[in-house]
Write a protein that holds these residues in place. Structure first.
Motif, PDB file in Angstrom:
ATOM      1  N   ASN A 129       0.809  -1.227   0.000  1.00  0.00           N
ATOM      2  CA  ASN A 129       0.000   0.000   0.000  1.00  0.00           C
ATOM      3  C   ASN A 129       0.838   1.271   0.000  1.00  0.00           C
ATOM      4  OD1 ASN A 129      -2.684  -1.153   0.009  1.00  0.00           O
ATOM      5  ND2 ASN A 129      -2.192  -1.863   2.079  1.00  0.00           N
ATOM      6  N   THR A 130       1.855   1.306  -0.854  1.00  0.00           N
ATOM      7  CA  THR A 130       2.705   2.491  -0.972  1.00  0.00           C
ATOM      8  C   THR A 130       2.869   2.857  -2.444  1.00  0.00           C
ATOM      9  OG1 THR A 130       4.756   1.210  -1.065  1.00  0.00           O
ATOM     10  CG2 THR A 130       4.010   1.932   1.123  1.00  0.00           C
ATOM     11  N   LYS A 131       3.360   4.069  -2.664  1.00  0.00           N
ATOM     12  CA  LYS A 131       3.696   4.516  -4.013  1.00  0.00           C
ATOM     13  C   LYS A 131       4.868   5.480  -3.901  1.00  0.00           C
ATOM     14  CE  LYS A 131       0.841   8.640  -4.595  1.00  0.00           C
ATOM     15  NZ  LYS A 131      -0.036   9.319  -5.537  1.00  0.00           N
ATOM     16  N   CYS A 132       5.398   5.875  -5.045  1.00  0.00           N
ATOM     17  CA  CYS A 132       6.470   6.877  -5.117  1.00  0.00           C
ATOM     18  C   CYS A 132       7.703   6.473  -4.305  1.00  0.00           C
ATOM     19  CB  CYS A 132       5.951   8.241  -4.662  1.00  0.00           C
ATOM     20  SG  CYS A 132       4.550   8.830  -5.640  1.00  0.00           S
ATOM     21  N   THR A 133       8.018   5.199  -4.321  1.00  0.00           N
ATOM     22  CA  THR A 133       9.163   4.702  -3.558  1.00  0.00           C
ATOM     23  C   THR A 133      10.460   5.146  -4.213  1.00  0.00           C
ATOM     24  OG1 THR A 133       7.846   2.804  -2.899  1.00  0.00           O
ATOM     25  CG2 THR A 133      10.242   2.636  -2.603  1.00  0.00           C
ATOM     26  N   GLU A 134      11.358   5.663  -3.384  1.00  0.00           N
ATOM     27  CA  GLU A 134      12.660   6.111  -3.865  1.00  0.00           C
ATOM     28  C   GLU A 134      13.726   5.791  -2.830  1.00  0.00           C
ATOM     29  OE1 GLU A 134      13.247  10.658  -3.339  1.00  0.00           O
ATOM     30  OE2 GLU A 134      11.133  10.369  -3.871  1.00  0.00           O
ATOM     31  N   ALA A 135      14.953   5.759  -3.303  1.00  0.00           N
ATOM     32  CA  ALA A 135      16.101   5.482  -2.438  1.00  0.00           C
ATOM     33  C   ALA A 135      17.187   6.504  -2.715  1.00  0.00           C
ATOM     34  CB  ALA A 135      16.635   4.074  -2.694  1.00  0.00           C
ATOM     35  N   ASN A 136      17.876   6.877  -1.662  1.00  0.00           N
ATOM     36  CA  ASN A 136      19.029   7.760  -1.800  1.00  0.00           C
ATOM     37  C   ASN A 136      20.188   7.087  -1.073  1.00  0.00           C
ATOM     38  OD1 ASN A 136      20.834  10.024  -0.455  1.00  0.00           O
ATOM     39  ND2 ASN A 136      20.023  10.807  -2.385  1.00  0.00           N
ATOM     40  N   TYR A 137      21.310   6.952  -1.772  1.00  0.00           N
ATOM     41  CA  TYR A 137      22.505   6.322  -1.216  1.00  0.00           C
ATOM     42  C   TYR A 137      23.599   7.372  -1.093  1.00  0.00           C
ATOM     43  CZ  TYR A 137      19.942   2.293  -2.954  1.00  0.00           C
ATOM     44  OH  TYR A 137      18.958   1.369  -3.205  1.00  0.00           O
ATOM     45  N   GLN A 138      24.231   7.432   0.077  1.00  0.00           N
ATOM     46  CA  GLN A 138      25.318   8.382   0.309  1.00  0.00           C
ATOM     47  C   GLN A 138      26.453   7.688   1.060  1.00  0.00           C
ATOM     48  OE1 GLN A 138      25.461  11.476  -0.961  1.00  0.00           O
ATOM     49  NE2 GLN A 138      23.481  11.033  -1.901  1.00  0.00           N
ATOM     50  N   LEU A 139      27.680   7.989   0.676  1.00  0.00           N
ATOM     51  CA  LEU A 139      28.839   7.429   1.379  1.00  0.00           C
ATOM     52  C   LEU A 139      29.003   8.127   2.725  1.00  0.00           C
ATOM     53  CD1 LEU A 139      31.504   7.026  -1.431  1.00  0.00           C
ATOM     54  CD2 LEU A 139      30.221   5.244  -0.256  1.00  0.00           C
ATOM     55  N   LYS A 140      29.312   7.339   3.737  1.00  0.00           N
ATOM     56  CA  LYS A 140      29.557   7.875   5.072  1.00  0.00           C
ATOM     57  C   LYS A 140      31.065   7.901   5.321  1.00  0.00           C
ATOM     58  CE  LYS A 140      27.030   5.133   7.700  1.00  0.00           C
ATOM     59  NZ  LYS A 140      26.080   4.467   8.577  1.00  0.00           N
ATOM     60  N   GLU A 141      31.474   8.639   6.313  1.00  0.00           N
ATOM     61  CA  GLU A 141      32.903   8.776   6.616  1.00  0.00           C
ATOM     62  C   GLU A 141      33.569   7.442   6.941  1.00  0.00           C
ATOM     63  OE1 GLU A 141      33.790  11.795   9.497  1.00  0.00           O
ATOM     64  OE2 GLU A 141      32.629  13.307   8.414  1.00  0.00           O
ATOM     65  N   ASP A 142      32.802   6.509   7.510  1.00  0.00           N
ATOM     66  CA  ASP A 142      33.379   5.212   7.892  1.00  0.00           C
ATOM     67  C   ASP A 142      33.448   4.231   6.715  1.00  0.00           C
ATOM     68  OD1 ASP A 142      30.716   4.462   7.563  1.00  0.00           O
ATOM     69  OD2 ASP A 142      30.461   3.744   9.620  1.00  0.00           O
ATOM     70  N   GLY A 143      33.098   4.687   5.506  1.00  0.00           N
ATOM     71  CA  GLY A 143      33.135   3.817   4.336  1.00  0.00           C
ATOM     72  C   GLY A 143      31.830   3.084   4.096  1.00  0.00           C
ATOM     73  N   HIS A 144      30.916   3.119   5.046  1.00  0.00           N
ATOM     74  CA  HIS A 144      29.603   2.510   4.863  1.00  0.00           C
ATOM     75  C   HIS A 144      28.742   3.419   3.988  1.00  0.00           C
ATOM     76  CE1 HIS A 144      29.335  -0.787   8.097  1.00  0.00           C
ATOM     77  NE2 HIS A 144      30.603  -0.538   7.870  1.00  0.00           N
ATOM     78  N   ILE A 145      27.554   2.944   3.661  1.00  0.00           N
ATOM     79  CA  ILE A 145      26.626   3.676   2.816  1.00  0.00           C
ATOM     80  C   ILE A 145      25.360   3.952   3.619  1.00  0.00           C
ATOM     81  CG2 ILE A 145      25.233   3.586   0.698  1.00  0.00           C
ATOM     82  CD1 ILE A 145      27.757   1.191   0.400  1.00  0.00           C
ATOM     83  N   ARG A 146      24.930   5.203   3.609  1.00  0.00           N
ATOM     84  CA  ARG A 146      23.648   5.564   4.225  1.00  0.00           C
ATOM     85  C   ARG A 146      22.580   5.287   3.182  1.00  0.00           C
ATOM     86  NH1 ARG A 146      19.882   9.947   4.769  1.00  0.00           N
ATOM     87  NH2 ARG A 146      19.238  10.211   6.944  1.00  0.00           N
ATOM     88  N   VAL A 147      21.597   4.484   3.548  1.00  0.00           N
ATOM     89  CA  VAL A 147      20.495   4.125   2.678  1.00  0.00           C
ATOM     90  C   VAL A 147      19.242   4.805   3.225  1.00  0.00           C
ATOM     91  CG1 VAL A 147      19.154   2.230   1.684  1.00  0.00           C
ATOM     92  CG2 VAL A 147      21.571   1.882   2.251  1.00  0.00           C
ATOM     93  N   ASP A 148      18.667   5.699   2.446  1.00  0.00           N
ATOM     94  CA  ASP A 148      17.476   6.436   2.863  1.00  0.00           C
ATOM     95  C   ASP A 148      16.348   6.097   1.896  1.00  0.00           C
ATOM     96  OD1 ASP A 148      15.572   8.228   3.745  1.00  0.00           O
ATOM     97  OD2 ASP A 148      16.800  10.018   3.436  1.00  0.00           O
ATOM     98  N   ASN A 149      15.433   5.242   2.333  1.00  0.00           N
ATOM     99  CA  ASN A 149      14.293   4.842   1.520  1.00  0.00           C
ATOM    100  C   ASN A 149      13.059   5.622   1.957  1.00  0.00           C
ATOM    101  OD1 ASN A 149      15.823   2.951   0.163  1.00  0.00           O
ATOM    102  ND2 ASN A 149      15.095   1.225   1.359  1.00  0.00           N
TER     103      ASN A 149
END
Length: 187
Positions: free
Chosen positions: A58-78
């Motif tokens: 029951n959702t729409k307009c799903t998007e993801a944003n990926y950003q590199l973090k200082e520790d080398g990991h990736i921030r995933v913002d859905n």
């Protein structure tokens, strides 16, 4: 009292119950993108199609944003818009990383503190237009649970590109008729 095997099965089923595309036997063997550069991959992506998962119901307009973090990991913002809560924006922030630098397209992602990381494997991407993401978890070698997403840098994707990605998945034995189209209008 329940046997330990029953408890293990119940725990595994509970762990994968939000992913509701089950298949017989073990996960199919898939190949990831050979030349993958996370620097080119980061940024905004829009969900075009996905396998059914309860947390996106029951959702729409799903998007993801990926950003590199200082520790080398990736921030995933859905983010997505709820169709049942008056258009409320739902957001899930996750953490991703590459466990083996020799296979940079095999990422691991999690969305809750204390939760285990799950596969986020990039099977195909051109970084500029599309990406094909796959994840699968075996359950006792008897069944498996699959997740799959097609994302685009735009809210639409050419049908020829989708067909190319379907052919790739079919070659691995993944059933493309499990795809659902994500509504990307009135976002």
């Amino acid at each position: 009292m329940r046997s330990p095997l029953v408890l293990v099965v119940l725990a595994l089923v509970a762990d994968v119950s939000l992913g509701q595309v089950f298949g017989k036997g073990k996960c199919p063997t898939v190949s990831v993108q050979q030349s993958f550069d996370i620097q080119k991959y980061i940024g905004n992506w829009y969900e075009i199609q996905r396998f059914y998962v309860g947390f996106e119901d029951n959702t729409k307009c799903t998007e993801a944003n990926y950003q590199l973090k200082e520790d080398g990991h990736i921030r995933v913002d859905n983010k997505c818009i709820s169709l049942k809560d008056d258009g409320k924006v739902i957001e899930a922030i996750g953490d991703g990383y590459v466990p083996d630098k020799t296979q940079p397209a095999k990422l691991e992602v999690k969305f809750a503190e204390g939760a285990p990381y799950g596969n986020y494997w990039i099977l195909d991407t051109d970084n500029a237009n599309y990406t094909l993401i796959y994840s699968c978890k075996d359950v006792l070698g008897l069944t498996h649970v699959e997740f799959c997403w097609i994302l685009s840098r735009e809210r639409t994707l050419a049908s020829e590109t989708k067909e190319k990605l379907y052919q790739k998945l079919s070659g691995f034995g993944v059933k493309t008729d499990n795809f659902l189209t994500t509504e990307q209008t009135d976002c």
